[in-house]
Design a protein around this motif. Structure first.
Motif, PDB file in Angstrom:
ATOM      1  N   GLY A 417      -4.525 -10.233 -13.967  1.00 53.61           N
ATOM      2  CA  GLY A 417      -4.735  -8.971 -14.677  1.00 53.61           C
ATOM      3  C   GLY A 417      -4.447  -7.743 -13.841  1.00 53.61           C
ATOM      4  O   GLY A 417      -4.395  -6.630 -14.376  1.00 53.61           O
ATOM      5  N   LEU A 418      -4.262  -7.915 -12.543  1.00 53.27           N
ATOM      6  CA  LEU A 418      -4.006  -6.791 -11.647  1.00 53.27           C
ATOM      7  C   LEU A 418      -2.520  -6.687 -11.328  1.00 53.27           C
ATOM      8  O   LEU A 418      -1.795  -7.681 -11.380  1.00 53.27           O
ATOM      9  N   SER A 419      -2.085  -5.492 -10.964  1.00 53.32           N
ATOM     10  CA  SER A 419      -0.690  -5.291 -10.566  1.00 53.32           C
ATOM     11  C   SER A 419      -0.457  -5.894  -9.180  1.00 53.32           C
ATOM     12  O   SER A 419      -1.401  -6.266  -8.479  1.00 53.32           O
ATOM     13  N   VAL A 420       0.807  -5.953  -8.787  1.00 50.88           N
ATOM     14  CA  VAL A 420       1.143  -6.459  -7.460  1.00 50.88           C
ATOM     15  C   VAL A 420       0.481  -5.592  -6.390  1.00 50.88           C
ATOM     16  O   VAL A 420      -0.111  -6.102  -5.425  1.00 50.88           O
ATOM     17  N   VAL A 421       0.566  -4.266  -6.544  1.00 59.75           N
ATOM     18  CA  VAL A 421      -0.059  -3.346  -5.579  1.00 59.75           C
ATOM     19  C   VAL A 421      -1.554  -3.598  -5.498  1.00 59.75           C
ATOM     20  O   VAL A 421      -2.137  -3.673  -4.398  1.00 59.75           O
ATOM     21  N   GLU A 422      -2.199  -3.728  -6.649  1.00 60.42           N
ATOM     22  CA  GLU A 422      -3.657  -3.922  -6.672  1.00 60.42           C
ATOM     23  C   GLU A 422      -4.051  -5.257  -6.051  1.00 60.42           C
ATOM     24  O   GLU A 422      -5.098  -5.363  -5.404  1.00 60.42           O
ATOM     25  N   ASN A 423      -3.229  -6.279  -6.243  1.00 55.22           N
ATOM     26  CA  ASN A 423      -3.522  -7.576  -5.629  1.00 55.22           C
ATOM     27  C   ASN A 423      -3.469  -7.491  -4.115  1.00 55.22           C
ATOM     28  O   ASN A 423      -4.343  -8.020  -3.417  1.00 55.22           O
ATOM     29  N   VAL A 424      -2.445  -6.817  -3.583  1.00 54.22           N
ATOM     30  CA  VAL A 424      -2.338  -6.673  -2.128  1.00 54.22           C
ATOM     31  C   VAL A 424      -3.503  -5.839  -1.601  1.00 54.22           C
ATOM     32  O   VAL A 424      -4.059  -6.131  -0.530  1.00 54.22           O
ATOM     33  N   ALA A 425      -3.908  -4.813  -2.353  1.00 51.30           N
ATOM     34  CA  ALA A 425      -5.007  -3.949  -1.926  1.00 51.30           C
ATOM     35  C   ALA A 425      -6.318  -4.729  -1.785  1.00 51.30           C
ATOM     36  O   ALA A 425      -7.174  -4.375  -0.962  1.00 51.30           O
ATOM     37  N   ARG A 426      -6.485  -5.789  -2.562  1.00 47.67           N
ATOM     38  CA  ARG A 426      -7.683  -6.629  -2.446  1.00 47.67           C
ATOM     39  C   ARG A 426      -7.777  -7.266  -1.062  1.00 47.67           C
ATOM     40  O   ARG A 426      -8.866  -7.459  -0.529  1.00 47.67           O
ATOM     41  N   PHE A 427      -6.609  -7.587  -0.485  1.00 51.75           N
ATOM     42  CA  PHE A 427      -6.588  -8.242   0.824  1.00 51.75           C
ATOM     43  C   PHE A 427      -6.507  -7.235   1.974  1.00 51.75           C
ATOM     44  O   PHE A 427      -6.747  -7.598   3.122  1.00 51.75           O
ATOM     45  N   ALA A 428      -6.134  -5.984   1.650  1.00 53.01           N
ATOM     46  CA  ALA A 428      -6.027  -4.943   2.686  1.00 53.01           C
ATOM     47  C   ALA A 428      -6.712  -3.681   2.170  1.00 53.01           C
ATOM     48  O   ALA A 428      -6.057  -2.666   1.885  1.00 53.01           O
ATOM     49  N   PRO A 429      -8.040  -3.698   2.043  1.00 51.83           N
ATOM     50  CA  PRO A 429      -8.758  -2.577   1.412  1.00 51.83           C
ATOM     51  C   PRO A 429      -8.663  -1.264   2.168  1.00 51.83           C
ATOM     52  O   PRO A 429      -8.881  -0.200   1.584  1.00 51.83           O
ATOM     53  N   GLN A 430      -8.331  -1.312   3.471  1.00 49.51           N
ATOM     54  CA  GLN A 430      -8.242  -0.073   4.252  1.00 49.51           C
ATOM     55  C   GLN A 430      -6.873   0.585   4.166  1.00 49.51           C
ATOM     56  O   GLN A 430      -6.697   1.719   4.591  1.00 49.51           O
ATOM     57  N   ALA A 431      -5.894  -0.135   3.638  1.00 48.11           N
ATOM     58  CA  ALA A 431      -4.530   0.397   3.579  1.00 48.11           C
ATOM     59  C   ALA A 431      -4.407   1.420   2.449  1.00 48.11           C
ATOM     60  O   ALA A 431      -5.064   1.316   1.406  1.00 48.11           O
ATOM     61  N   THR A 432      -3.554   2.422   2.647  1.00 44.17           N
ATOM     62  CA  THR A 432      -3.317   3.423   1.611  1.00 44.17           C
ATOM     63  C   THR A 432      -2.352   2.868   0.561  1.00 44.17           C
ATOM     64  O   THR A 432      -1.592   1.920   0.818  1.00 44.17           O
ATOM     65  N   ASN A 433      -2.381   3.479  -0.619  1.00 46.31           N
ATOM     66  CA  ASN A 433      -1.488   3.051  -1.699  1.00 46.31           C
ATOM     67  C   ASN A 433      -0.034   3.191  -1.284  1.00 46.31           C
ATOM     68  O   ASN A 433       0.777   2.281  -1.507  1.00 46.31           O
ATOM     69  N   ASN A 434       0.291   4.330  -0.640  1.00 49.43           N
ATOM     70  CA  ASN A 434       1.673   4.537  -0.199  1.00 49.43           C
ATOM     71  C   ASN A 434       2.063   3.528   0.880  1.00 49.43           C
ATOM     72  O   ASN A 434       3.195   3.043   0.917  1.00 49.43           O
ATOM     73  N   GLY A 435       1.123   3.209   1.767  1.00 45.57           N
ATOM     74  CA  GLY A 435       1.398   2.237   2.813  1.00 45.57           C
ATOM     75  C   GLY A 435       1.678   0.854   2.237  1.00 45.57           C
ATOM     76  O   GLY A 435       2.591   0.150   2.685  1.00 45.57           O
ATOM     77  N   ILE A 436       0.875   0.463   1.232  1.00 44.92           N
ATOM     78  CA  ILE A 436       1.085  -0.839   0.586  1.00 44.92           C
ATOM     79  C   ILE A 436       2.440  -0.882  -0.105  1.00 44.92           C
ATOM     80  O   ILE A 436       3.189  -1.857   0.003  1.00 44.92           O
ATOM     81  N   ARG A 437       2.780   0.204  -0.813  1.00 45.04           N
ATOM     82  CA  ARG A 437       4.061   0.239  -1.526  1.00 45.04           C
ATOM     83  C   ARG A 437       5.240   0.164  -0.560  1.00 45.04           C
ATOM     84  O   ARG A 437       6.244  -0.509  -0.834  1.00 45.04           O
ATOM     85  N   ALA A 438       5.127   0.856   0.572  1.00 44.11           N
ATOM     86  CA  ALA A 438       6.209   0.837   1.549  1.00 44.11           C
ATOM     87  C   ALA A 438       6.428  -0.572   2.082  1.00 44.11           C
ATOM     88  O   ALA A 438       7.567  -1.015   2.265  1.00 44.11           O
ATOM     89  N   ARG A 439       5.330  -1.290   2.332  1.00 53.20           N
ATOM     90  CA  ARG A 439       5.463  -2.642   2.863  1.00 53.20           C
ATOM     91  C   ARG A 439       5.882  -3.625   1.776  1.00 53.20           C
ATOM     92  O   ARG A 439       6.603  -4.589   2.048  1.00 53.20           O
TER      93      ARG A 439
END
Length: 548
Positions: A417-439
């Motif tokens: 039910g979550l987007s790709v960005v939101e799924n990655v954010a679950r594993f890296a809660p300290q990372a910024t949205n822009n940082g996750i998208r860049a990676r």
């Protein structure tokens, strides 16, 4: 089996999913006798095409003609666990009638049920034996079989039915090495029309021709997959050379256009000078000016057209070069120094294994790459889940000394039910949205693709998203465990996985039956899980699959 010529043709075939997503638009295909390997990127429509040919899906437009009967082995085949083996093989009714006749019930209905199939039990037993299932018998239940045995049982049902056209979709998934050998032999002996979709290179090297499904069209290559790769490499080399030639031509045309502008400017200045000094009659100077303007216009048009043509040739050359995206990532935080303790196993007894799986003590140190092999049911998945802390051992302990992550076969680390960005954010809660998208862009999720819900992704996309979530996790995993990672991946996705693992600098444990893939990722130690965990080699693994 019929001896009449058999073939499959698709004419102007079109198909859209219910939500309007197009899959095929005017597809043309003709398949004759022999073994055909159907390859293509995830989402190109390979499985859909097999389902259309099998009549399990209905085309929106166009025609499908099949001469003879069709047998289809789909991906992820599941059987009712309460069925008897003879029911799963589709011969229960014939067996019942045959036994009734043998018992003296020589009724017309029983004879009609048997038809010409008087040797059905012998054929069924021989087919099961051919696929290594001779021990199971016809009266046992499907629930007593492993997942790999269920796949072979479904294949046995098709072989017994003797269809004219056999369609196999990723048939080696969930098969151990010996089961794969049985399937290879069945493919080698097939004499009708066979179309198979697979990422298994060894299986694809057994076909007579390769059909590549790309951008809604099929292109044919004679020979097996190795021959296809050789032809493709030569085509790519030629295409890249033509790009370089076309780029040079564009630059030359740009220079000639620039030179033409300089020459025309000089002529214009000369004409203006002659006019200013009035060295020629006015009527002569006027005619000269008019001719110069006409000539300048022609030169401009000529060189502009040449540049446009050169750019068009460049566009065509670039289009001929395959631009399948490649994963390019850097993962320095996953680095494990040589000799550092990563994993310790002591006296481990697995929860679902009949005997100890690990000797008294076993260690993994530094950035080793471990291949974990063994037959289906030997406990490979259980061992990985135990190391990951998901299954408690019966006895002993599994100690990880570095951050570890486990990627299961089902890829259930993602929340659909979550987007790709939101799924990655679950594993890296300290990372910024822009940082996750860049990676994530390095994992080929750019722009809106990163906002797609995990539940809408194709098999290859889902795998990339799950891999990204684990590799981009905080803290970075220095021990990565993968369970049958190439199952359901197309060849391009397998290549992308190999590229991602090239960038991984930690320790790796991979459970897989895909020996070519294991060899491609730089395995440093091969371990066989049987009654215990013991060292082996790639050569021994290959030899074992041909031993009964």
């Amino acid at each position: 089996m019929s001896h009449a010529p058999t073939f499959v043709t698709c004419s102007a075939l079109s198909f859209d999913w219910p939500d309007g997503t197009p899959v095929f638009d005017g597809l043309q295909l003709a398949v004759g006798p022999g073994r055909t390997g159907l390859i293509g990127l995830n989402g190109s429509g390979k499985s859909t095409l097999l389902k259309l040919i099998a009549g399990e899906l209905t085309a929106g437009d166009g025609q499908i003609a099949v001469a003879g009967t069709v047998g289809h082995l789909p991906q992820g085949v599941t059987l009712d666990t309460t069925l008897r083996v003879d029911e799963a093989l589709g011969i229960a009714a014939v067996r019942t009638a045959l036994h009734a006749i043998e018992a003296g019930e020589a009724t017309e209905a029983n004879f009609a049920a048997v038809g010409d199939d008087w040797d059905v039990e012998e054929r069924a037993t021989a087919t099961l034996d051919q696929l290594g299932l001779g021990r199971i018998g016809l009266d046992r239940t499907v629930g007593e079989l492993s997942g790999g045995e269920s796949v072979l049982l479904r294949l046995a049902a098709l072989l017994i039915a003797r269809p004219d056209v056999l369609l196999l979709d990723e048939p080696t998934n969930n098969l151990d090495l010996r089961a794969r050998r049985r399937l290879y032999a069945a493919v080698d002996s097939w004499t009708g029309v066979l179309v198979l979709v697979s990422h298994d290179r060894e299986l694809l090297d057994r076909v007579d021709q390769i059909a590549e499904l790309r951008e809604g069209e099929v292109r044919w290559y004679g020979g097996n997959f190795s021959a296809y790769e050789e032809v493709l490499a030569a085509e790519q080399e030629t295409a890249e050379r033509l790009v370089r030639v076309a780029e040079a031509d564009v630059q030359r045309q740009k220079r000639e256009l620039s030179d033409a502008h300089v020459k025309l400017a000089r002529r214009k200045r000369y004409g203006q000078k002659m006019n200013d000094t009035k060295r020629e009659p006015k009527i002569v100077m006027g005619e000269r000016k008019r001719q110069a303007q006409v000539s300048a216009g022609k030169h401009r048009i000529m060189h502009t057209e040449k540049l446009a043509q050169a750019r068009e040739r460049l566009d065509q050359a670039v289009e001929a070069v395959r631009d399948d995206d490649e994963i390019r990532i850097e993962l320095p935080a996953t680095l494990v120094p040589p000799g550092r303790g990563v994993l310790t196993l002591r006296g481990l007894h697995l929860a679902h294994a009949a005997s100890p799986a690990v000797p008294q003590a076993w260690e993994l140190r530094g950035p080793e790459r471990i291949a974990l092999v063994g037959r289906n049911g030997s406990g490979k998945t259980t061992l990985l889940r135990t190391v990951a802390g998901l299954v408690p051992p019966v006895a002993g302990e599994a100690l990880t000394h570095v951050p570890a992550r486990f990627l299961p076969q089902r890829l259930d680390v993602l929340d659909d039910g979550l987007s790709v960005v939101e799924n990655v954010a679950r594993f890296a809660p300290q990372a910024t949205n822009n940082g996750i998208r860049a990676r994530l862009a390095h994992f080929l999720f750019r722009g809106a693709r990163a906002d797609r819900a995990a539940g809408t992704l194709s098999g290859g996309e889902r795998f990339r998203a799950a891999l990204a979530a684990l590799l981009l996790a905080e803290p970075a995993p220095q021990l990565l465990m993968l369970d049958e990672p190439t199952n359901n991946l197309d060849l391009a996705s397998v290549r992308q996985l190999t590229e991602a693992l090239d960038s991984y600098e930690g320790a790796l444990i991979v459970a897989s039956h895909d020996v070519p893939f294991l060899e491609s990722i730089g395995i440093t130690r091969w371990l066989l899980l049987d009654d215990e965990l013991r060292p082996t080699t790639a050569q021994e693994v290959r030899e074992s699959m041909w031993q009964d």
